[in-house]
Design a protein around this motif. Structure first.
Motif, PDB file in Angstrom:
ATOM      1  N   PRO A   1      -8.721  -5.534   7.332  1.00  0.00           N
ATOM      2  CA  PRO A   1      -8.860  -4.167   6.829  1.00  0.00           C
ATOM      3  C   PRO A   1      -7.509  -3.591   6.440  1.00  0.00           C
ATOM      4  O   PRO A   1      -6.461  -4.041   6.900  1.00  0.00           O
ATOM      5  N   SER A   2      -7.521  -2.565   5.606  1.00  0.00           N
ATOM      6  CA  SER A   2      -6.289  -1.913   5.199  1.00  0.00           C
ATOM      7  C   SER A   2      -6.597  -0.488   4.778  1.00  0.00           C
ATOM      8  O   SER A   2      -7.645  -0.219   4.172  1.00  0.00           O
ATOM      9  N   THR A   3      -5.719   0.400   5.102  1.00  0.00           N
ATOM     10  CA  THR A   3      -5.878   1.800   4.681  1.00  0.00           C
ATOM     11  C   THR A   3      -5.244   2.038   3.319  1.00  0.00           C
ATOM     12  O   THR A   3      -5.339   3.137   2.783  1.00  0.00           O
ATOM     13  N   ALA A   4      -4.584   1.014   2.773  1.00  0.00           N
ATOM     14  CA  ALA A   4      -3.943   1.155   1.465  1.00  0.00           C
ATOM     15  C   ALA A   4      -4.994   1.234   0.364  1.00  0.00           C
ATOM     16  O   ALA A   4      -6.058   0.604   0.435  1.00  0.00           O
ATOM     17  N   ALA A   5      -4.682   1.997  -0.675  1.00  0.00           N
ATOM     18  CA  ALA A   5      -5.608   2.171  -1.796  1.00  0.00           C
ATOM     19  C   ALA A   5      -5.679   0.897  -2.631  1.00  0.00           C
ATOM     20  O   ALA A   5      -4.659   0.240  -2.874  1.00  0.00           O
ATOM     21  N   LEU A   6      -6.877   0.541  -3.068  1.00  0.00           N
ATOM     22  CA  LEU A   6      -7.086  -0.627  -3.918  1.00  0.00           C
ATOM     23  C   LEU A   6      -6.777  -0.261  -5.365  1.00  0.00           C
ATOM     24  O   LEU A   6      -7.392   0.654  -5.924  1.00  0.00           O
ATOM     25  N   VAL A   7      -5.814  -0.966  -5.986  1.00  0.00           N
ATOM     26  CA  VAL A   7      -5.397  -0.643  -7.353  1.00  0.00           C
ATOM     27  C   VAL A   7      -5.278  -1.913  -8.181  1.00  0.00           C
ATOM     28  O   VAL A   7      -5.295  -3.025  -7.651  1.00  0.00           O
ATOM     29  N   SER A   8      -5.131  -1.744  -9.475  1.00  0.00           N
ATOM     30  CA  SER A   8      -4.931  -2.876 -10.384  1.00  0.00           C
ATOM     31  C   SER A   8      -3.488  -3.355 -10.312  1.00  0.00           C
ATOM     32  O   SER A   8      -2.615  -2.695  -9.736  1.00  0.00           O
TER      33      SER A   8
END
Length: 282
Positions: A261-268
């Motif tokens: 898991p990760s709290t980082a935003a998913l980006v391109s």
């Protein structure tokens, strides 16, 4: 003091990286270099280093690249297939001497990974040459079965300093290192010889299935660039700036391949690179 990279510095860096081959800065002209394997053979770059560094470990996987199973000769006659390759003790000795020298500059611990029960004579040669090299350079040698070495790398990576192994085993161990880092896309390395310079690259191949999808993780390429900056250009300051900026960007943004898991935003990919440039400019 290390400051932000200017646009002029970035442009100059892009040009130099494009022309950097074997530690030499060439002229502005097109040169066909061939594949990394062809370059390693032509330039006698006989070992590759893969770095695995996180909050648990700081280790190097050192693998042979110009001799061994990957350079075998294959012959097929009907349903029969013959696979063969030769082993030269002097070339193995040269590789293990480099491994021992590298370990001596770090924590002084060298692990040899081989398969005693599957390849007894080959493993015996590995062990004899490794013992000779470790003894001459005053480093501690540990010899592990290759399968147990892979298990221990995942279970207890802090156990290792420098791992020396064959190219085929190194392929597996370096990808396991990607698991420790959170993604195979994070892995990188470089091939070296005795003449100086290096071939810097990711460990994960071209990822052609991701072409045009804006989903690739650029961290492996950036890690290879930082490795080049530090080792060949003597710019540890720029390498550290780049590494810190990559780590800071991953705190808030991640590409789709990153382990959950990760709290980082998913980006391109392009959005992640835009955030990295902001980080570098701070």
């Amino acid at each position: 003091m290390v400051g932000a990279l200017t646009e002029r510095s970035c442009a100059r860096l892009r040009w130099r990286v494009g022309l950097h081959v074997c530690g030499q800065i060439g002229h502005r002209q097109h040169v066909h270099l061939g594949s990394a394997d062809e370059l390693r053979h032509k330039l006698d770059f006989f070992y590759k280093l893969n770095t695995v560094r996180n909050d648990r470990c700081d280790l190097l996987i050192m693998r042979e690249t110009t001799f061994g199973a990957y350079q075998s000769v294959e012959r097929r006659a009907g349903e029969a297939l013959e696979v063969s390759y030769s082993v030269e003790a002097n070339r193995r000795r040269r590789f293990l001497e480099q491994a021992a020298e590298l370990a001596a500059t770090r924590q002084g611990r060298l692990c040899l990974a081989c398969k005693t029960y599957g390849q007894p004579l080959l493993s015996q040669l590995w062990r004899e040459l490794a013992e000779e090299s470790a003894r001459a350079r005053g480093v501690h040698l540990e010899v592990l079965e290759s399968d147990y070495c892979a298990y221990l790398l995942v279970h207890e990576p802090e156990h290792f300093d420098v791992i020396a192994c064959s190219d085929d085993l190194g392929d597996i161990l370096s990808d396991l290192g990607g698991h420790l880092l959170g993604s195979r896309g994070m892995t990188f390395g470089a091939s070296f010889g005795e003449s100086g310079g290096g071939i810097y690259q990711t460990n994960h191949g071209a990822a052609r299935d991701l072409v045009g999808r804006d989903r690739a993780n650029p961290a492996g390429q950036l890690g290879a660039l930082a490795f080049l900056l530090e080792r060949d250009w003597g710019r540890a300051d720029l390498a550290q700036l780049l590494q810190r900026s990559v780590a800071a960007t991953f705190q808030c943004f991640r590409t789709p391949d990153m382990r959950q898991p990760s709290t980082a935003a998913l980006v391109s990919t392009s959005d992640w690179m835009a955030e990295l440039l902001k980080e570098l400019a701070r």
